[in-house]
Scaffold this active site. Structure first.
Site, PDB file in Angstrom:
ATOM      1  N   HIS A  23       0.633  -1.284   0.004  1.00 35.08           N
ATOM      2  CA  HIS A  23       0.188   0.035   0.047  1.00 35.08           C
ATOM      3  C   HIS A  23       0.843   1.122   0.029  1.00 35.08           C
ATOM      4  O   HIS A  23       1.416   1.516   0.929  1.00 35.08           O
ATOM      5  CB  HIS A  23      -0.759   0.003   1.143  1.00 35.08           C
ATOM      6  N   HIS A  38       1.648   5.337  -1.713  1.00 34.06           N
ATOM      7  CA  HIS A  38       1.255   6.565  -2.561  1.00 34.06           C
ATOM      8  C   HIS A  38       2.535   7.006  -3.050  1.00 34.06           C
ATOM      9  O   HIS A  38       3.530   7.674  -2.490  1.00 34.06           O
ATOM     10  CB  HIS A  38       0.564   7.375  -1.620  1.00 34.06           C
ATOM     11  N   ARG A  88       2.119   9.550  -5.714  1.00 30.65           N
ATOM     12  CA  ARG A  88       1.727  10.892  -6.458  1.00 30.65           C
ATOM     13  C   ARG A  88       2.103  10.919  -7.985  1.00 30.65           C
ATOM     14  O   ARG A  88       2.325   9.773  -8.563  1.00 30.65           O
ATOM     15  CB  ARG A  88       2.189  11.993  -5.648  1.00 30.65           C
ATOM     16  N   LYS A 144      -8.858  -0.342  -5.751  1.00 35.43           N
ATOM     17  CA  LYS A 144      -8.907   0.353  -4.555  1.00 35.43           C
ATOM     18  C   LYS A 144     -10.272   1.147  -4.247  1.00 35.43           C
ATOM     19  O   LYS A 144     -10.624   1.887  -4.969  1.00 35.43           O
ATOM     20  CB  LYS A 144      -8.011   1.350  -4.218  1.00 35.43           C
ATOM     21  N   HIS A 200     -10.310   1.313   1.710  1.00 33.33           N
ATOM     22  CA  HIS A 200     -10.187   2.112   2.777  1.00 33.33           C
ATOM     23  C   HIS A 200     -11.311   2.129   3.529  1.00 33.33           C
ATOM     24  O   HIS A 200     -12.441   2.813   3.250  1.00 33.33           O
ATOM     25  CB  HIS A 200      -9.916   3.341   2.347  1.00 33.33           C
ATOM     26  N   HIS A 247      -4.641  -0.744   5.764  1.00 30.64           N
ATOM     27  CA  HIS A 247      -4.104  -0.042   7.133  1.00 30.64           C
ATOM     28  C   HIS A 247      -5.033  -0.075   8.253  1.00 30.64           C
ATOM     29  O   HIS A 247      -5.541   0.720   8.471  1.00 30.64           O
ATOM     30  CB  HIS A 247      -3.783   1.493   6.485  1.00 30.64           C
ATOM     31  N   ASP A 269       1.622   2.585   3.406  1.00 34.33           N
ATOM     32  CA  ASP A 269       0.749   3.560   3.577  1.00 34.33           C
ATOM     33  C   ASP A 269       1.438   5.007   3.678  1.00 34.33           C
ATOM     34  O   ASP A 269       0.978   5.916   4.031  1.00 34.33           O
ATOM     35  CB  ASP A 269      -0.616   3.760   4.498  1.00 34.33           C
TER      36      ASP A 269
END
Ligand code: NCD
Ligand code: ZN
Length: 335
Positions: free
Chosen positions: A13, A15, A17, A95, A134, A168, A240
């Site tokens: 998991h 990120h 960007r 997701k 999530h 998470h 995360d």
């Protein structure tokens, strides 16, 4: 000198960007991980085949070598089966964000009407595409994850052949849910193995410890530690790691997200050693994810050494968790 070697670490998991931020953070993960599940919450979200393909190309262009696999994801919408068939070979997971629940999730799901979602979730089951979720409601902040458990149950019961990943997780409620349904799995971050709400707002307010879902109570931390340290086979590491520029964190209206990518393996070694469970770390950071997702990552051997590593104050515009503080383990070599 005490060392510990990990094979093919995976971050399930992450990120990354886009643009300059992608160029800053992608090499940091690619250095020490064999692969990572790349989150689709860009602006606009990654929700077409073209967007998945071009984002993957931009990720690959941002990493300095080929020894890193970005496992791409699609932003959940009620897609039809023909579209899912066209995209299945390009993605590892889809997701799902409840609308507006976290950074860049405005286009997420606004009502969990199972009948509305059924065609998509049945097609995903047939095509063996996992659903990463999530799991937070819009309730009181400390209760959001626990309140979401009924939605996990609804999904798990209605779609028994769908792999559902509780992303998470931060609560004992989620830990207790894990073994109730065969098709439920979970990821755990490193910061949720270290922090409680006290570490976010119990003293001085700590923006670099602030994320969604928020860190919870000591008994929740204990429950998370218990399944991570034993490397419960349905649990995987997912950092995360969620970079935001310093000016968006150290301000009134702090963005949610903790940046841990370059310090995650070091912190995990420290935690697992502290509880005398280093032998279980391999399963937590790689083997479990390989079995759950059915993936076969690029070979990578990361050796960590027990020596002090002082976390840099910043990586480009991003301040990491524990900036300026010492961690007991450092990365010694990567082959
Ligand atoms: C994430 C982000 O910044 O994209 N933020 C966070 O607090 N974890 C989104 C998310 O995973 O919720
Ligand atoms: Zn995230």
């Amino acid at each position: 000198m005490k060392t510990h070697t990990l094979l093919m670490p995976l971050d399930m998991h992450l990120h990354l960007r886009d643009g300059v931020m992608l160029e800053t953070v992608a090499p940091l993960t690619a250095y020490s991980f064999s692969g990572a599940i790349i989150m689709p919450n860009l602006v606009p979200p990654v929700d077409t085949l073209e967007a998945v393909k071009s984002y993957k190309q931009r990720v690959m262009a941002a990493v300095p070598n080929d020894y890193f696999e970005p496992y791409m994801t699609l932003f959940y919408k009620n897609y039809d089966k023909a579209f899912l068939e066209s995209v299945v070979d390009e993605i590892t997971s889809i997701k799902l964000y409840p609308a507006g629940i976290t950074t860049n999730s405005e286009g997420g799901v606004s009502s969990f009407d199972i009948e509305e979602m059924r065609p998509t979730l049945e097609a995903m089951s047939e095509l063996n595409i996992p659903l990463s979720v999530h799991g937070e409601t819009d309730g009181f902040v400390m209760d959001r994850e626990a309140e979401f458990m009924s939605i996990y149950e609804l999904l798990a019961k209605n779609f028994p052949n769908l792999k559902i990943i509780m992303e998470h997780i931060t609560t004992k409620a989620a830990v207790d849910m894990l073994d109730k349904y065969d098709n439920l799995y979970a990821t755990i971050t490193v910061h949720h193995l270290l922090l409680t709400l006290d570490d976010v707002i119990g003293g001085m307010m700590m923006p670099h410890h602030f994320c969604k879902p928020i860190a919870k109570r000591p008994e929740d931390l204990d429950a998370l530690l218990s399944i991570a340290l034993e490397a419960h086979p349905k649990v995987m590491f997912g950092s995360d790691s969620a970079p935001h520029p310093q000016h968006k964190k150290e301000t009134s209206g702090c963005a949610a997200g903790v940046f841990t990518a370059p310090i995650a393996l070091q912190l995990l070694c420290e935690i697992f050693e502290q509880y005398d469970k280093l032998d279980n770390l391999q399963a937590f950071v790689s083997d479990n994810a390989q079995s759950i997702y059915g993936i076969c990552p690029e070979f990578k051997e990361v050796t960590l050494e027990k020596r002090t590593f002082v976390v840099p104050q910043n990586y480009g515009s991003v301040v990491p968790m524990y900036a300026g503080q010492a961690i007991a383990w450092a990365i010694e070599s990567v082959d």
